[in-house]
Design a protein around this motif. Structure first.
Motif, PDB file in Angstrom:
ATOM      1  N   ASP A   1     -21.475   5.534   6.148  1.00 44.25           N
ATOM      2  CA  ASP A   1     -21.199   4.550   5.743  1.00 44.25           C
ATOM      3  C   ASP A   1     -19.857   4.453   5.045  1.00 44.25           C
ATOM      4  OD1 ASP A   1     -23.341   3.098   5.167  1.00 44.25           O
ATOM      5  OD2 ASP A   1     -23.731   3.930   2.876  1.00 44.25           O
ATOM      6  N   GLU A   2     -18.471   6.334   4.952  1.00 50.14           N
ATOM      7  CA  GLU A   2     -17.163   6.300   5.311  1.00 50.14           C
ATOM      8  C   GLU A   2     -17.281   7.539   6.197  1.00 50.14           C
ATOM      9  OE1 GLU A   2     -17.197   7.600   1.475  1.00 50.14           O
ATOM     10  OE2 GLU A   2     -17.050   6.345  -0.173  1.00 50.14           O
ATOM     11  N   ILE A   3     -15.647   7.140   6.386  1.00 50.28           N
ATOM     12  CA  ILE A   3     -15.064   8.086   7.696  1.00 50.28           C
ATOM     13  C   ILE A   3     -14.946   9.040   6.848  1.00 50.28           C
ATOM     14  CG2 ILE A   3     -13.531   8.651   9.448  1.00 50.28           C
ATOM     15  CD1 ILE A   3     -14.011   5.511  10.037  1.00 50.28           C
ATOM     16  N   GLN A   4     -15.370  10.027   7.469  1.00 51.57           N
ATOM     17  CA  GLN A   4     -14.571  11.925   7.136  1.00 51.57           C
ATOM     18  C   GLN A   4     -13.577  12.480   8.084  1.00 51.57           C
ATOM     19  OE1 GLN A   4     -15.978  13.530   4.497  1.00 51.57           O
ATOM     20  NE2 GLN A   4     -17.147  12.132   3.584  1.00 51.57           N
TER      21      GLN A   4
ATOM     22  N   GLU B   1     -12.479   3.883   0.760  1.00 52.91           N
ATOM     23  CA  GLU B   1     -11.964   2.472   1.029  1.00 52.91           C
ATOM     24  C   GLU B   1     -11.080   2.145   2.603  1.00 52.91           C
ATOM     25  OE1 GLU B   1     -13.321  -2.177   0.704  1.00 52.91           O
ATOM     26  OE2 GLU B   1     -12.549  -0.742  -0.864  1.00 52.91           O
ATOM     27  N   ALA B   2      -9.323   3.150   1.396  1.00 54.97           N
ATOM     28  CA  ALA B   2      -8.958   2.818   2.779  1.00 54.97           C
ATOM     29  C   ALA B   2      -9.060   3.867   3.618  1.00 54.97           C
ATOM     30  CB  ALA B   2      -7.353   2.551   1.655  1.00 54.97           C
ATOM     31  N   ALA B   3      -9.537   4.641   3.452  1.00 56.92           N
ATOM     32  CA  ALA B   3      -9.306   5.534   4.752  1.00 56.92           C
ATOM     33  C   ALA B   3     -11.148   4.957   5.458  1.00 56.92           C
ATOM     34  CB  ALA B   3      -9.877   7.286   4.179  1.00 56.92           C
ATOM     35  N   THR B   4     -11.627   4.133   5.633  1.00 58.63           N
ATOM     36  CA  THR B   4     -12.480   4.367   6.179  1.00 58.63           C
ATOM     37  C   THR B   4     -12.284   2.464   7.317  1.00 58.63           C
ATOM     38  OG1 THR B   4     -14.570   4.868   4.562  1.00 58.63           O
ATOM     39  CG2 THR B   4     -15.322   3.213   6.171  1.00 58.63           C
TER      40      THR B   4
ATOM     41  N   LYS C   1       1.083  -1.187   0.175  1.00 57.87           N
ATOM     42  CA  LYS C   1       0.102  -0.205  -0.302  1.00 57.87           C
ATOM     43  C   LYS C   1       1.013   1.247  -0.196  1.00 57.87           C
ATOM     44  CE  LYS C   1      -3.442  -2.418   0.358  1.00 57.87           C
ATOM     45  NZ  LYS C   1      -4.674  -2.716  -0.841  1.00 57.87           N
ATOM     46  N   THR C   2       2.011   1.158  -0.716  1.00 53.90           N
ATOM     47  CA  THR C   2       2.671   2.837  -0.710  1.00 53.90           C
ATOM     48  C   THR C   2       1.986   3.652  -1.742  1.00 53.90           C
ATOM     49  OG1 THR C   2       4.758   1.112  -1.075  1.00 53.90           O
ATOM     50  CG2 THR C   2       4.919   3.292  -1.089  1.00 53.90           C
ATOM     51  N   GLU C   3       0.833   3.342  -2.145  1.00 54.24           N
ATOM     52  CA  GLU C   3       0.516   4.897  -3.093  1.00 54.24           C
ATOM     53  C   GLU C   3      -0.107   5.376  -2.243  1.00 54.24           C
ATOM     54  OE1 GLU C   3      -2.008   0.827  -2.916  1.00 54.24           O
ATOM     55  OE2 GLU C   3      -0.149   1.749  -3.775  1.00 54.24           O
ATOM     56  N   LEU C   4      -0.834   4.375  -0.485  1.00 59.92           N
ATOM     57  CA  LEU C   4      -1.691   4.969   0.434  1.00 59.92           C
ATOM     58  C   LEU C   4      -0.803   6.524   1.066  1.00 59.92           C
ATOM     59  CD1 LEU C   4      -3.732   2.043   1.881  1.00 59.92           C
ATOM     60  CD2 LEU C   4      -3.997   4.208   0.236  1.00 59.92           C
TER      61      LEU C   4
ATOM     62  N   LYS D   1      -5.385   4.689   8.912  1.00 61.74           N
ATOM     63  CA  LYS D   1      -6.162   5.664  10.224  1.00 61.74           C
ATOM     64  C   LYS D   1      -5.176   5.804  11.368  1.00 61.74           C
ATOM     65  CE  LYS D   1     -10.158   3.880  10.648  1.00 61.74           C
ATOM     66  NZ  LYS D   1     -11.333   2.192  11.183  1.00 61.74           N
ATOM     67  N   LEU D   2      -4.571   4.500  11.469  1.00 64.53           N
ATOM     68  CA  LEU D   2      -3.143   4.916  12.459  1.00 64.53           C
ATOM     69  C   LEU D   2      -2.299   5.820  12.105  1.00 64.53           C
ATOM     70  CD1 LEU D   2      -1.462   4.086  14.789  1.00 64.53           C
ATOM     71  CD2 LEU D   2      -0.502   1.878  13.694  1.00 64.53           C
ATOM     72  N   MET D   3      -1.778   5.572  10.957  1.00 63.78           N
ATOM     73  CA  MET D   3      -1.107   7.111  10.851  1.00 63.78           C
ATOM     74  C   MET D   3      -1.874   8.863  10.473  1.00 63.78           C
ATOM     75  SD  MET D   3       0.659   7.373   7.337  1.00 63.78           S
ATOM     76  CE  MET D   3       2.287   6.338   7.069  1.00 63.78           C
ATOM     77  N   PHE D   4      -2.872   8.311  10.061  1.00 58.72           N
ATOM     78  CA  PHE D   4      -4.101   9.496  10.383  1.00 58.72           C
ATOM     79  C   PHE D   4      -4.274   9.656  11.804  1.00 58.72           C
ATOM     80  CE2 PHE D   4      -6.657   9.310   6.271  1.00 58.72           C
ATOM     81  CZ  PHE D   4      -6.082   9.513   5.673  1.00 58.72           C
ATOM     82  N   ARG D   5      -4.280   9.201  12.984  1.00 54.85           N
ATOM     83  CA  ARG D   5      -3.915   9.403  14.348  1.00 54.85           C
ATOM     84  C   ARG D   5      -3.284  10.299  14.694  1.00 54.85           C
ATOM     85  NH1 ARG D   5      -7.016   4.300  15.267  1.00 54.85           N
ATOM     86  NH2 ARG D   5      -4.980   3.393  15.885  1.00 54.85           N
TER      87      ARG D   5
END
Length: 1118
Positions: A883-886, A858-861, A790-793, A867-871
């Motif tokens: 249905d999707e996390i913003q 889908e990855a962000a959700t 998932k390097t593109e993420l 999600k750990l990196m976002f936090r």
């Protein structure tokens, strides 16, 4: 004499027999003893070489250091060197004023060595089973008794006191090391004499042996007459902070322990003059009770012709006829069982025949219970008790607080003089004097002018002292094997502390400061939670034969005092109270480095080297009812029944009162009567009911009979309802099995607790284990994404950071009027970090992260690692109900912080973190799922509407008030804000025409579609069409903001970043995902976004490459 003359060689050559050690040493010792001196005309004359002889004797004594047989000590005893030579030399020197004479000090040194306590347990462990088979220590222990009797000769204690006076009288700066050694020597000699235990008093012993049973009394009187007790008080108080006294405080502590462990504080606190009469009355009462018990079971005067009673077993069985077949295998057994038994005891008339038959049975030898391993029984006279009573009163009055303070300071400083046994002695001495103080205070008649002020023992209420006591108790409980003696001392000390706090909080105390201090102490003890756990653990862990009976009494007393205090405290404080709970988490072995104070992360798991446990503190609501329910435990019930079975040995109604109170809490308060539905328990109750006539007439015993009858009624009632209980009564009622037979009912959970369900909509969150810094956690998250392909993420996260950095830097430049001539490439890390002002930060808006593809949405959700990196980057969730996390980038994050995050990500993407050969996924752990509210099921819509009627009314009322408030806010100055409506419409028309012409030139369609599309990012250099979201932005139409467009320089930066990317692994094309509904943004945000999309000179149509879909707005998608 030379050392080589008396040296002993234990080794021998092959073929030669080993020389007898005693045969070599005995003539040498006798020659040295003869050279010491002798009596002439009734006066002892010292020899010319007495000093050298004393030194030789000390050298000979050291030969026993490597001899398990203690040969030299036995020879010294046989020669009677101490009573015949050492004591006369001591009296001839120090006894006549020559207190600094070296001969006197040498005598004291040798006497101290000869009377040193013998640790029998340690000595026996060191013996060899073959070589030391015939070793006997009875001779050595008897020699100590003789030594003690010789040293109690008049004048000896006075001579020893004279030896210690010169070093003490010197100024601290004038003392030498030898002075301290002399004081230490005499104190050790006093300790040795107090340690030697007298023989038990026996009227059948000889006169010499009877003398050995009263030596402790003579020693106490000698210490008092020679003012040695006053010296001990001076050393313990140490008001002048003398280093010599401070160095001897542990030795004084041991002397206090040995002096007072032989007498109960209850007996010492009463009037000693009346004590002999009270003892006589107690003995007469015990004798009278014994006579009544014998008379109750004795034969009457009409039984001179004897008694013969036939007992028929199974009388309902039919008799076997004589002509029946008697060849069956069971016929003989059946006939023998029906044969009557003949009893010749009159007691069989009133008692059960089974108990009469048991009399003739051989009883099994039962393991005797230890009474108490911390105390001993000293046969002290009334005069000695009066001396100790006055000494204890003076110690509490002037020495207790400073003495405890100095010892606790030395313990916390971990000084070398503190030994492991000193902790036990300190706990016991503190407990003893606290109990002595409380009893003496309760017997005072003058309440207004009390002699026993609570300030005399204020040191035990200090927070540091309480923490130390709890720490030692926990260590004793966790030690393997458990240190039961120290735990017993800690339990007794803690019990006295609770009783002291109870007195401080009572209504008798008029001092408000004391009441307030007691309330604070109670709050701290309850919040700590350690006291509550230890009180329950001490009762649960009792096993008959393992701990002493005093430990059992102490555990029951602690539980009784604690529950009383908690019950009273709970009635006075009805508010919410929290208790700290320690939960141990076992951690696996790892080779990584442990956390430091700077790198530690408080909300993640930690792994240290080796197998260890981590204590995590949690706060839980405390209620007395819940704690009382924890007290309803089968192990605690077993301990209470063992305690109750000793009811015949109770010497005070208070002991029975404690047992009845605790059982009553289980049966009545906790409704756990099922714990007592056992055969052994019922048998104990039967014995108590049979003996109820012989029980004392105190109220506690009457309450016991009522409680026993109540439990039996409950048992037979439950037996009628559930006959299978007759079988269950033979099995223990542990693991909650007692609940089905008790009146206990489970607590009904409230609606809010019942409606909470585990959220399984999204995958479980993950976190990095403890022991890693923030940057290392980022590196581990990046490594986990790269491992999953998932390097593109990660690149997408870098793009988000770049865009937000550019937006906020532009706001800072415009607000603070600091523009840069040219901007360096982010790849070189040379961009200047602008420090924004407060005005610039106030203009930052929350950046709503757009999803430009279904895969990213889908990855962000659902991608837990992303999600750990976002936090970790401090991104927050704006909306998680859809249905999707913003996700949003919060406004308070300044550009320099975002730039640091970008640099860390870029660094770990180029140079992955070193995980010592481990996979990044092994360093991630799952977090507990969140709990969401569940909608309760309903049979019909009408029932659901009725159930939600109050909630709907409150919600509508709140929305109505909010709507009125917002309407008043925005409608009030609407004309001034938007201006002329016709001009606004004309401007909108011009913008639409301009967009249409631009679309005609490029061949793209940009008018509004019938169906919505999601925002999609063009690949390549057309990044300008990417939309920037803002949560909460509500600018009027026509206004522009700093984040409306991205300049050409931004394109260069993004292009350089993408060119610098490491090649992503090739992926197979996936089928097109079906569009999902998106939550509709706020109206103000949509207006601002539409204005951004058609801004002047910058409106460029955005086409998603390879998909054939055109993105027009956040709401519409084709």
């Amino acid at each position: 004499m030379d050392d080589d003359v008396i040296s002993i060689h234990s080794s021998h050559d092959s073929g030669t027999e080993e020389l007898d050690r005693r045969a070599i040493l005995e003539p040498v010792v006798k020659r040295v003893v003869d050279a010491l001196g002798g009596y002439e005309g009734g006066v002892y004359r010292m020899g010319d070489e007495v000093s050298g002889c004393l030194r030789d004797l000390k050298k000979l004594w050291r030969k026993d250091d490597t001899d398990d047989e203690r040969t030299v000590a036995r020879i010294f005893w046989e020669t009677r060197v101490l009573p015949n030579d050492l004591v006369p030399i001591l009296l001839a020197t120090a006894g006549k004023g020559l207190v600094e004479d070296k001969r006197a000090i040498a005598c004291a040194d040798l006497v101290t060595a000869m009377t040193w306590p013998i640790d029998m347990a340690e000595e026996l462990q060191e013996l060899d089973e073959e070589l030391d088979k015939g070793t006997d220590y009875t001779q050595l222990t008897f020699s100590h008794l003789n030594y003690k009797a010789a040293l109690l000769t008049p004048g000896v204690m006075q001579a020893l006191f004279g030896i210690v006076l010169p070093p003490i009288s010197k100024h601290a700066k004038e003392r030498t090391e030898r002075d301290g050694q002399i004081v230490n020597l005499v104190l050790h000699l006093i300790r040795n004499l107090v340690f030697i235990k007298d023989l038990r008093a026996n009227m059948h012993l000889s006169a010499d042996q009877a003398e050995y049973s009263t030596m402790q009394t003579r020693l106490v009187k000698a210490l008092s007459e020679t003012h040695t007790l006053d010296l001990l008080l001076t050393i313990a108080a140490n008001t002048s902070n003398d280093p010599l006294f401070n160095a001897s405080n542990t030795l004084v502590l041991e002397i206090f322990y040995l002096l007072f462990r032989g007498i109960n504080p209850h007996l010492l606190a009463v009037d000693q003059v009346k004590q002999p009469a009270q003892n006589l009355h107690r003995l007469l009462a015990a004798e009278d009770k014994k006579k009544k018990d014998l008379a109750r079971n004795a034969s009457s005067r009409h039984s001179r012709f004897g008694t013969t009673i036939a007992v028929q077993l199974k009388p309902n069985n039919k008799a076997v006829s004589s002509d029946a077949d008697i060849e069956g295998p069971n016929t003989h057994g059946s006939g023998s069982r029906s044969r009557p038994l003949v009893l010749h005891r009159q007691a069989a008339i009133t008692q059960e025949s089974g108990s009469i038959l048991d009399i003739a049975k051989r009883s099994k030898a039962r393991k005797s219970n230890k009474v108490d391993e911390l105390t001993r029984e000293d046969n002290l006279s009334v005069e000695a008790k009066i001396v100790l009573q006055g000494f204890a009163g003076e110690l509490v009055d002037s020495t207790f607080n400073p003495f405890l303070r100095s010892l606790l300071k030395d313990i916390k400083s971990e000084r070398p003089k503190i030994k492991e046994k000193d902790h036990l002695r300190l706990l016991y001495v503190t407990k003893w004097f606290l109990e002595f103080f409380l009893i003496s205070r309760s017997k005072e008649k003058a309440v207004e002018q009390r002699k026993w002020n609570l300030g005399l023992v204020a040191e035990v209420t200090d927070r540091g002292w309480i923490i130390w006591v709890l720490k030692r108790m926990r260590q004793a409980m966790d030690e393997k094997p458990k240190m039961w003696n120290e735990l017993q001392a800690g339990i007794e000390c803690l019990t006295q502390l609770l009783l002291l706090i109870d007195i401080m909080s009572s209504s008798v105390i008029s001092d408000s400061n004391l009441n307030e201090a007691a309330a604070v102490l109670q709050q701290q003890l309850i919040y700590n939670g350690e006291v509550l756990d230890l009180a329950l653990e001490s009762l649960r862990s009792y096993k008959e034969g393992t701990q002493s009976l005093t430990y059992l009494n102490a555990s029951v007393h602690l539980a009784y005092a604690l529950l009383r205090m908690l019950e009273r405290w709970g009635k006075e404080n009805s508010g919410a109270v929290y208790v700290r709970k320690k939960k141990s988490n076992k951690r696996k072995k790892t080779t990584g480095q442990g956390p430091t104070d700077e790198d530690g992360v408080p909300d993640v798991e930690n792994e240290l080297d080796g197998d260890s446990e981590e204590e995590v503190n949690h706060e839980t609501m405390f209620t007395f009812d819940a704690f009382e329910l924890r007290f309803a435990n089968s192990d605690i019930t077993k301990t209470l029944l063992i305690y109750l079975s000793r009811y015949k040995d109770f010497d005070s109604p208070e002991l029975m009162k404690r047992a009845v109170n605790l059982i009553h809490r289980q049966v009545i308060k906790a409704k756990a009567e099922g714990l007592y539905f056992n055969v052994s328990t019922l048998n104990l109750f039967k014995i108590i009911l049979d003996d109820q006539k012989s029980l004392p007439k105190d109220q506690a015993y009457k309450d016991l009979i009522k409680l026993v009858n109540f439990i039996l009624q409950k048992f037979f009632k439950a037996l009628e309802e559930e006959p299978f209980l007759a079988v269950e009564a033979f099995f223990p009622k542990n693991r909650g099995h007692w609940k089905q037979y008790s009146s206990w009912e489970p607590e009904t959970k409230g609606r809010h607790e019942r409606d909470l369900v585990e959220d399984i909509k999204f995958p479980a969150e993950v976190q990095v284990k403890k022991g890693y810094s923030w940057s290392e956690q980022i590196g581990i998250a990046i490594a986990a994404l790269v491992e999953d392909g998932k390097t593109e993420l990660v690149e997408w996260v870098k793009d988000i950071l770049v865009l937000v950095i550019r937006q906020r830097n532009k706001i800072v430049e415009e607000t603070d009027q600091k523009r840069q001539d040219e901007e360096s490439d982010l790849e070189d890390g040379a961009q200047k970090k602008l420090t924004p002002s407060a005005a610039a930060i106030s203009q930052f808006l929350d950046y709503l992260i757009p999803y430009i593809s279904d895969e990213l949405a889908e990855a962000a959700t659902k991608n837990s690692t992303l999600k750990l990196m976002f936090r970790l980057l401090k991104f927050t969730i704006h909306d998680e109900d859809g249905d999707e996390i913003q996700w949003i980038v919060p406004a308070p994050i300044i550009p320099s912080e975002l730039q640091s995050s970008f640099n860390v990500i870029d660094q770990f993407l180029r140079n992955p973190i070193d995980l010592d050969g481990k996979k990044a996924s092994q360093l991630l752990t799952k977090k507990a799922r969140r709990r969401r509210r569940r909608r309760s099921p309903s049979n019909s819509d009408d029932e659901l509407a009725e159930a939600e009627e109050p909630t709907r009314k409150r919600r509508e009322k709140k929305k109505k008030e909010e709507k009125q408030y917002k309407s008043a806010q925005f409608i009030e100055d609407s004309d001034a804000e938007y201006g002329d409506m016709e001009a606004f419409l004309e401007k909108e028309k011009a913008l639409r025409e301009k967009a249409a012409s631009a679309a005609a030139q490029s061949g793209k369609v940009v008018t509004m579609r019938a169906t919505g599309t999601k925002k999609r990012r063009r690949k390549g250099n057309d990044v300008e069409g990417r939309k920037k979201g803002g949560v909460g932005s509500s600018r009027p139409a026509g206004e522009s903001s700093a984040d409306d467009t991205i300049s050409d320089s931004d394109d260069d930066i993004l292009g350089a970043m993408r060119r610098s990317r490491s090649p992503s692994p090739t992926r197979k094309p996936q089928p097109k995902a079906r569009p999902r509904p998106r939550p509709v943004p706020k109206r103000s945000a949509r207006r601002a976004t539409s204005a951004d999309a058609v801004d002047e000179d910058d409106a460029v149509p955005v086409l998603r490459a390879g998909k054939g879909r055109l993105v027009l707005s956040e709401d519409d998608e084709i």
